[in-house]
Design a protein around this motif. Structure first.
Motif, mmCIF file in Angstrom:
data_model
loop_
_atom_site.group_PDB
_atom_site.id
_atom_site.type_symbol
_atom_site.label_atom_id
_atom_site.label_comp_id
_atom_site.label_asym_id
_atom_site.label_seq_id
_atom_site.Cartn_x
_atom_site.Cartn_y
_atom_site.Cartn_z
ATOM 1 N N SER A 57 -14.506 -7.998 -30.232
ATOM 2 C CA SER A 57 -15.504 -8.662 -29.273
ATOM 3 C C SER A 57 -15.043 -9.862 -28.438
ATOM 4 N N ASN A 58 -15.449 -9.813 -27.098
ATOM 5 C CA ASN A 58 -15.077 -10.874 -26.289
ATOM 6 C C ASN A 58 -16.546 -11.671 -25.918
ATOM 7 N N GLY A 59 -17.404 -11.632 -26.698
ATOM 8 C CA GLY A 59 -18.596 -12.226 -26.520
ATOM 9 C C GLY A 59 -18.681 -13.617 -26.950
ATOM 10 N N PHE A 60 -18.275 -13.729 -28.400
ATOM 11 C CA PHE A 60 -18.246 -15.051 -28.995
ATOM 12 C C PHE A 60 -16.838 -15.708 -29.178
ATOM 13 N N SER A 61 -15.974 -14.536 -29.243
ATOM 14 C CA SER A 61 -14.300 -15.101 -29.023
ATOM 15 C C SER A 61 -13.662 -13.813 -28.447
ATOM 16 N N SER A 62 -12.556 -14.269 -27.956
ATOM 17 C CA SER A 62 -11.807 -13.375 -27.017
ATOM 18 C C SER A 62 -10.754 -12.885 -27.757
ATOM 19 N N VAL A 83 -31.832 -20.903 -25.301
ATOM 20 C CA VAL A 83 -30.918 -20.240 -25.591
ATOM 21 C C VAL A 83 -29.772 -20.232 -24.500
ATOM 22 N N GLU A 84 -28.551 -20.326 -24.925
ATOM 23 C CA GLU A 84 -27.198 -20.653 -24.025
ATOM 24 C C GLU A 84 -26.626 -19.428 -24.247
ATOM 25 N N SER A 85 -25.677 -19.139 -23.026
ATOM 26 C CA SER A 85 -25.130 -17.947 -23.279
ATOM 27 C C SER A 85 -23.533 -18.743 -23.314
ATOM 28 N N ARG A 86 -22.735 -18.602 -24.339
ATOM 29 C CA ARG A 86 -21.347 -19.196 -24.355
ATOM 30 C C ARG A 86 -20.511 -18.389 -23.078
ATOM 31 N N SER A 87 -20.699 -17.242 -23.094
ATOM 32 C CA SER A 87 -19.897 -16.314 -22.186
ATOM 33 C C SER A 87 -19.923 -16.595 -20.702
ATOM 34 N N THR A 88 -21.152 -16.985 -20.391
ATOM 35 C CA THR A 88 -21.537 -17.258 -18.823
ATOM 36 C C THR A 88 -21.805 -18.755 -18.658
ATOM 37 N N GLY A 89 -22.065 -19.562 -19.627
ATOM 38 C CA GLY A 89 -22.391 -21.017 -19.396
ATOM 39 C C GLY A 89 -23.793 -21.144 -18.915
ATOM 40 N N GLU A 90 -24.630 -20.111 -18.847
ATOM 41 C CA GLU A 90 -26.118 -20.007 -18.598
ATOM 42 C C GLU A 90 -27.011 -20.707 -19.659
ATOM 43 N N ILE A 146 -30.867 -10.723 -16.587
ATOM 44 C CA ILE A 146 -29.829 -11.392 -17.075
ATOM 45 C C ILE A 146 -28.394 -10.982 -17.081
ATOM 46 N N GLY A 147 -28.206 -9.774 -16.335
ATOM 47 C CA GLY A 147 -27.104 -9.148 -16.454
ATOM 48 C C GLY A 147 -26.678 -8.474 -17.726
ATOM 49 N N ASP A 148 -25.362 -8.784 -18.277
ATOM 50 C CA ASP A 148 -24.831 -7.881 -19.027
ATOM 51 C C ASP A 148 -25.259 -8.528 -20.563
ATOM 52 N N PRO A 197 -31.665 -19.277 -31.970
ATOM 53 C CA PRO A 197 -31.503 -18.176 -31.045
ATOM 54 C C PRO A 197 -30.170 -18.174 -30.546
ATOM 55 N N PHE A 198 -29.746 -16.867 -30.158
ATOM 56 C CA PHE A 198 -28.382 -16.924 -29.451
ATOM 57 C C PHE A 198 -28.522 -15.708 -28.448
ATOM 58 N N CYS A 199 -27.229 -15.620 -27.858
ATOM 59 C CA CYS A 199 -27.289 -14.672 -26.637
ATOM 60 C C CYS A 199 -25.438 -14.241 -26.735
ATOM 61 N N VAL A 200 -25.411 -12.823 -26.425
ATOM 62 C CA VAL A 200 -24.068 -12.342 -26.275
ATOM 63 C C VAL A 200 -24.106 -11.117 -25.293
#
Length: 362
Positions: free
Chosen positions: A26-31, A239-246, A289-291, A301-304
């Motif tokens: 996964s590259n959602g929470f860790s690359s 909720v925050e998206s770590r991958s997009t910063g949103e 919210i895209g992908d 809550p979380f977002c991936v």
């Protein structure tokens, strides 16, 4: 829109619970880490699907069956980053990793927090939710936040040699029933006020801050739809998206159906609205919210990114982008944002927690 459900058979009372999960890159929470996909628990059995490749582990049944009665009563009251939080009759909060699919079965971790101290005119028996500033309470800088129903909020750093609670009394009643989350962007714990017009931020060594939101591009509602939403129980979730910063504010509308389901007054989702927050204090309604996909449950809550987990929660169904996965004590479902369609079922969920992706050691 169809929703694939994988309902495992029920286990007998007090039997060990089976936990399963599938490792995927996964590259959602860790690359760089091999990770499990987002996981869930349902019915009287804790399970993690898909089943293509899976872990199996036994976990204490008292973490799932909160109605077990004995001399050492325990209740599971929250979850964050794959750690569950329990509260015993002795008033001690404990962090446990048993429901984490990659945690050790033979050597589960137990972290006891200091005894609770109740502020005047507050209570510490009913917990709204729990949030953590990092993935493990064993990290030196990790802060655990516990939000109680009412004005009391408290912080603790479990990894310190002699951890202590920092107790905060929230003055504004609009935050009394709201849920807390940790914001990496602001490096503070944040709570949306009832209605979502205010966001409060608190930190261990930072003065509290209250931000006002201005709602933009509100959805066009018919008179009938507006009347329906006004009749719903509404909860707000940050909720925050770590991958997009949103950062997103989600408003979740639920109500009891006119006819009880199987004789029980359950709640069903009638609508879900997502607002994207910007740095100017605008909350802009969006159906795109895209992908990304958002997970709402009794956990933080979380977002991936959906594309990071092509097998998703089920081996036959890819994780769906631009969707919100919902999970509560009486409902499991999926909301498609582009057309606001809802696919959900009513069911009894003993531990309605979504667990975010977990790194697999080795």
């Amino acid at each position: 829109m169809s929703l694939l459900l994988n309902q495992p058979s029920k286990l007998c009372f007090r039997r060990p619970v089976l936990a399963r999960s599938s490792p995927l890159h996964s590259n959602g929470f860790s690359s760089s880490s091999l990770q499990t996909p987002p996981s869930m628990m349902a019915l009287k059995r804790t399970y993690f699907a898909d089943y293509a490749h899976h872990f199996e582990k036994k976990v204490p049944p008292e973490l799932v069956y909160n109605d077990i009665k004995d001399d050492d009563d325990i209740g599971t009251i929250g979850s964050s980053h794959g750690w569950v939080v329990t509260l015993k009759d002795d008033g001690i909060l404990r962090l446990q990793d048993d429901l984490n699919p990659v945690a050790s079965e033979t050597d589960p971790k137990r972290i006891s927090l200091p005894p609770l101290v109740t502020l005047p005119h507050c209570q510490t028996q009913i917990v709204t939710n729990v949030a953590m500033s990092s993935s493990s309470p064993e990290d030196d800088e990790c802060v655990v936040a516990v939000k109680f129903l009412g004005p009391q909020l408290r912080f603790c750093r479990p990894a310190l040699k002699n951890p202590e609670w920092t107790n905060i009394r929230i003055q504004n009643p609009c935050f009394f029933s709201s849920r807390v989350m940790f914001s990496e962007t602001h490096d503070m714990f944040r709570i949306p006020g009832s209605g979502g017009h205010l966001i409060g931020s608190w930190g261990l060594h930072t003065p509290p801050k209250i931000d006002k939101l201005r709602f933009q591009n509100l959805p066009k509602l018919t008179k009938t739809k507006r009347k329906l939403l006004h009749s719903c129980f509404t909860s707000e979730h940050l909720v925050e998206s770590r991958s997009t910063g949103e950062t997103f504010l989600v408003k979740w509308y639920r109500r009891t159906p006119a006819k009880p389901i199987k004789g029980m007054a359950t709640m069903i989702t009638k609508a879900l609205h997502v607002f994207k927050l910007d740095k100017k204090g605008n909350a802009v309604y969006t159906q795109d919210i895209g992908d990304l996909c958002i997970f709402l449950s009794k956990s933080e809550p979380f977002c991936v990114p959906a594309s990071s987990f092509p097998q998703g929660l089920h081996s036959l169904q890819a994780m769906r982008s631009n969707h919100v996965y919902i999970l509560d004590v009486d409902e499991f479902g999926l909301v498609e944002l582009v057309d606001s369609s809802i696919a959900s079922v009513n069911c009894t969920l003993k531990v309605p927690f979504y667990i975010p992706p977990q790194n697999i050691n080795g």
